[in-house]
Design a protein around this motif. Structure first.
Motif, PDB file in Angstrom:
ATOM      1  N   LYS A 225       0.824  -1.208   0.000  1.00  0.00           N
ATOM      2  CA  LYS A 225       0.000   0.000   0.000  1.00  0.00           C
ATOM      3  C   LYS A 225       0.864   1.267   0.000  1.00  0.00           C
ATOM      4  N   TYR A 226       1.920   1.242   0.817  1.00  0.00           N
ATOM      5  CA  TYR A 226       2.801   2.419   0.953  1.00  0.00           C
ATOM      6  C   TYR A 226       4.251   1.988   0.748  1.00  0.00           C
ATOM      7  N   PRO A 227       4.683   1.829  -0.516  1.00  0.00           N
ATOM      8  CA  PRO A 227       6.028   1.260  -0.766  1.00  0.00           C
ATOM      9  C   PRO A 227       7.178   2.114  -0.241  1.00  0.00           C
ATOM     10  N   GLU A 228       6.940   3.383   0.009  1.00  0.00           N
ATOM     11  CA  GLU A 228       8.031   4.280   0.437  1.00  0.00           C
ATOM     12  C   GLU A 228       8.339   4.132   1.942  1.00  0.00           C
ATOM     13  N   THR A 229       7.562   3.298   2.624  1.00  0.00           N
ATOM     14  CA  THR A 229       7.675   3.190   4.090  1.00  0.00           C
ATOM     15  C   THR A 229       9.021   2.637   4.548  1.00  0.00           C
ATOM     16  N   LYS A 230       9.529   3.196   5.646  1.00  0.00           N
ATOM     17  CA  LYS A 230      10.709   2.616   6.315  1.00  0.00           C
ATOM     18  C   LYS A 230      10.189   1.742   7.455  1.00  0.00           C
ATOM     19  N   VAL A 231      10.830   0.582   7.622  1.00  0.00           N
ATOM     20  CA  VAL A 231      10.373  -0.356   8.653  1.00  0.00           C
ATOM     21  C   VAL A 231      11.418  -0.427   9.765  1.00  0.00           C
ATOM     22  N   ILE A 232      10.957  -0.334  10.991  1.00  0.00           N
ATOM     23  CA  ILE A 232      11.878  -0.399  12.135  1.00  0.00           C
ATOM     24  C   ILE A 232      11.273  -1.299  13.212  1.00  0.00           C
ATOM     25  N   SER A 233      12.104  -2.201  13.755  1.00  0.00           N
ATOM     26  CA  SER A 233      11.584  -3.183  14.721  1.00  0.00           C
ATOM     27  C   SER A 233      12.488  -3.303  15.930  1.00  0.00           C
ATOM     28  N   HIS A 234      11.880  -3.761  17.010  1.00  0.00           N
ATOM     29  CA  HIS A 234      12.646  -4.086  18.213  1.00  0.00           C
ATOM     30  C   HIS A 234      13.238  -5.484  18.028  1.00  0.00           C
ATOM     31  N   PRO A 235      14.462  -5.742  18.533  1.00  0.00           N
ATOM     32  CA  PRO A 235      15.059  -7.072  18.315  1.00  0.00           C
ATOM     33  C   PRO A 235      14.365  -8.215  19.048  1.00  0.00           C
ATOM     34  N   GLU A 236      13.342  -7.935  19.855  1.00  0.00           N
ATOM     35  CA  GLU A 236      12.528  -9.013  20.435  1.00  0.00           C
ATOM     36  C   GLU A 236      11.552  -9.568  19.400  1.00  0.00           C
ATOM     37  N   ALA A 237      11.418  -8.895  18.256  1.00  0.00           N
ATOM     38  CA  ALA A 237      10.563  -9.421  17.182  1.00  0.00           C
ATOM     39  C   ALA A 237      11.294 -10.591  16.520  1.00  0.00           C
ATOM     40  N   SER A 238      10.540 -11.394  15.762  1.00  0.00           N
ATOM     41  CA  SER A 238      11.125 -12.620  15.196  1.00  0.00           C
ATOM     42  C   SER A 238      12.233 -12.319  14.185  1.00  0.00           C
ATOM     43  N   PHE A 239      13.014 -13.346  13.875  1.00  0.00           N
ATOM     44  CA  PHE A 239      14.089 -13.242  12.891  1.00  0.00           C
ATOM     45  C   PHE A 239      13.534 -12.758  11.543  1.00  0.00           C
ATOM     46  N   GLU A 240      12.407 -13.347  11.111  1.00  0.00           N
ATOM     47  CA  GLU A 240      11.834 -13.024   9.802  1.00  0.00           C
ATOM     48  C   GLU A 240      11.414 -11.550   9.750  1.00  0.00           C
TER      49      GLU A 240
END
Ligand code: 13P
Ligand code: SF4
Length: 364
Positions: A242-257
Motif C-alpha cells: 500500500k505504501y512502498p516508500e515506508t521505512k520499517v523499524i523493529s525491536h530485536p525481540e521481534a522474530s528473525f523473519e
C-alpha cells in the motif's frame, strides 16, 4: 507515631485528573528526595510524570547515578530490581504495582537454567567453554547466576557488544530468556543460523543432540515476548504494497523473519531516535509496543511524519499497562507522609552476584 498507610482501594475510583493533581502535589512535597523513572512503554497518563525516561540500559544507568532517596520505577518488576541492585543501600526502589511483571522474564527460572547448565556439563565443560548471558528482562536470581559463572547481563541496545565480550572469554554462549534478541544479534555478527540452536527447557537436554550442542556457538533459550511475537512478516509485506516508500523499524525481540524485513532494528531508545531524526514527511512502520508507537506518532505528526503500528490487531504490554495514575498517586502520597509501600528489595547475596554481572555490562 506514623499514621496507618493509605490504601490502594481508596484510589481505585479516583479520576485520572484528580490523580494528576495529587501526584504533582506529592512530588512537589518530596522534591529531589524522589525520582520517577518511566519506561517508553508506559501509558501517557503515567509517562508524563516521569523525571527520566528511556530504554532498559539508560534507565539502569539513571538508577545507578541517582542521588534520590526513593527511586519510583514506572516499568516492570525486573527493572525495579535492577534499580535496587545498582543504587546505594540506603536508597529505596519502588514498583507502583507489584503485579507488573514481564511474561518473557518468567519464561526462564533458576531451576530450569541450573538444570540446563548441569545437562550441558555432561557434554561440555561449561565453566571453561560457555558464557551465560541473561537479557536484563530476567529475575535477579538469574543475573546472580551469571555473576557466579563469570557471565554478564545485556540489554537490547548493547547485545552485540556483550556477545563480542563473551566470545573473547569463551567459545560458546548460553543466552536467556529471549531467543529472538540472541538470534537477531548473533546473525548480524555473522553467526550462521545452524550455529544458533534453541534450548527447549521443557525437554531433556533441551531437545538437542550431543552433536548440535557441540557445534553450537549460541545456545538460545526458548523464550519470547508475547507482545513482539504478534508482528509477522506478512504485516510488513501488506503495508509495503500500500505504501512502498515506508521505512520499517523493529525491536530485536521481534522474530528473525520480521527483523530481516526491517530497515532498522534497535532498542526502544534507538527506535525513537531514528524516527525523530528522519526526514520530514517520512512514513514509518514500527514493530514495538503500542503506547510507544502512538506517542511517537503524536510527537512527529507536525513534521508530516506518519508512524504506524506494525500489527493490524492492537496489542500492548499488559504488565506495563498495570501502572496507572491511581497507583502512582498512592505510592507518592504515602512517601510524602513518610511511609514506604511496594519496596523492591533483592536479597543481599543474590544482589551481590547480580551486581557483578550488571557492573560487567555497564563497564562495556
Ligand atoms: P528496551 O530496553 O529496548 O527498552 O526494551 C525493554 C523491553 O522490555 C522491550 O520489550
Ligand atoms: Fe516483557 Fe514483552 Fe512487556 Fe517488554 S513488552 S516488558 S519483554 S512482556
Amino acid at each position: 507515631m506514623t499514621s496507618a498507610a493509605l490504601q490502594i482501594q481508596d484510589y481505585a475510583l479516583l479520576e485520572d485528573e484528580d490523580c494528576d493533581t495529587r501526584i504533582i502535589a506529592a512530588k512537589e512535597k518530596l522534591g529531589d528526595r524522589c525520582v520517577i523513572l518511566g519506561h517508553h512503554y508506559q501509558r501517557d497518563e503515567v509517562f508524563k510524570h516521569a523525571d527520566f525516561s528511556g530504554d532498559s540500559l539508560k534507565l539502569s544507568r539513571d538508577a545507578a547515578e541517582s542521588n534520590a532517596e526513593y527511586i519510583v520505577f514506572c516499568g516492570v518488576h525486573f527493572m525495579a530490581e535492577v534499580a535496587d541492585i545498582l543504587s546505594r543501600p540506603e536508597q529505596i526502589a519502588i514498583l507502583p504495582d507489584m503485579a507488573a511483571g514481564c511474561s518473557m522474564a518468567d519464561m526462564a527460572n533458576l531451576t530450569n537454567v541450573q538444570r540446563c547448565w548441569d545437562e550441558l556439563s555432561q557434554i561440555l565443560d561449561p565453566e571453561a567453554q560457555v558464557t551465560p548471558i541473561t537479557y536484563i528482562n530476567s529475575a535477579a536470581d538469574l543475573k546472580a547466576f551469571c555473576g557466579k559463572h563469570e557471565g554478564i547481563v545485556c540489554t537490547s541496545s548493547n547485545a552485540q557488544k556483550i556477545l563480542e565480550w563473551s566470545f573473547e572469554k569463551r567459545e560458546k554462549v548460553l543466552f536467556f530468556p529471549d531467543q529472538h534478541l540472541g538470534r537477531n544479534t548473533g546473525y548480524r555478527m555473522g553467526i550462521p543460523l545452524e550455529e544458533m540452536v534453541t534450548w527447549d527447557f521443557t525437554k531433556p537436554m533441551g531437545g538437542l543432540t550431543e552433536q548440535q550442542i557441540r557445534d553450537a556457538k549460541i545456545i538460545l533459550w526458548k523464550g519470547f515476548c508475547s507482545v513482539h511475537q504478534i508482528f509477522q512478516p506478512e504485516h510488513i509485506d501488506r503495508f509495503l504494497e500500500k505504501y512502498p516508500e515506508t521505512k520499517v523499524i523493529s525491536h530485536p525481540e521481534a522474530s528473525f523473519e520480521v527483523c530481516q524485513k526491517s530497515d532498522f532494528v534497535g532498542s526502544t531508545e534507538t527506535i525513537l531516535r531514528i524516527v525523530k531524526e528522519s526526514e520530514p514527511g517520512t512514513r514509518w512502520l514500527v514493530g514495538t509496543e503500542l503506547n510507544l508507537v502512538n506517542r511517537l506518532h503524536e510527537q512527529c505528526k507536525d513534521q508530516g511524519k506518519n508512524v504506524h503500528f506494525m500489527s493490524p490487531t492492537v496489542c500492548m504490554c499488559s504488565t506495563m499497562f498495570r501502572t496507572d495514575p491511581q497507583h502512582l498517586a498512592w505510592i507518592l502520597e504515602n512517601l510524602a507522609e513518610g511511609r514506604v509501600v511496594n519496596q523492591i528489595k533483592v536479597e543481599a547475596e543474590q544482589a551481590q552476584y547480580a551486581k557483578k554481572a550488571l557492573d560487567a555490562m555497564l563497564s562495556i
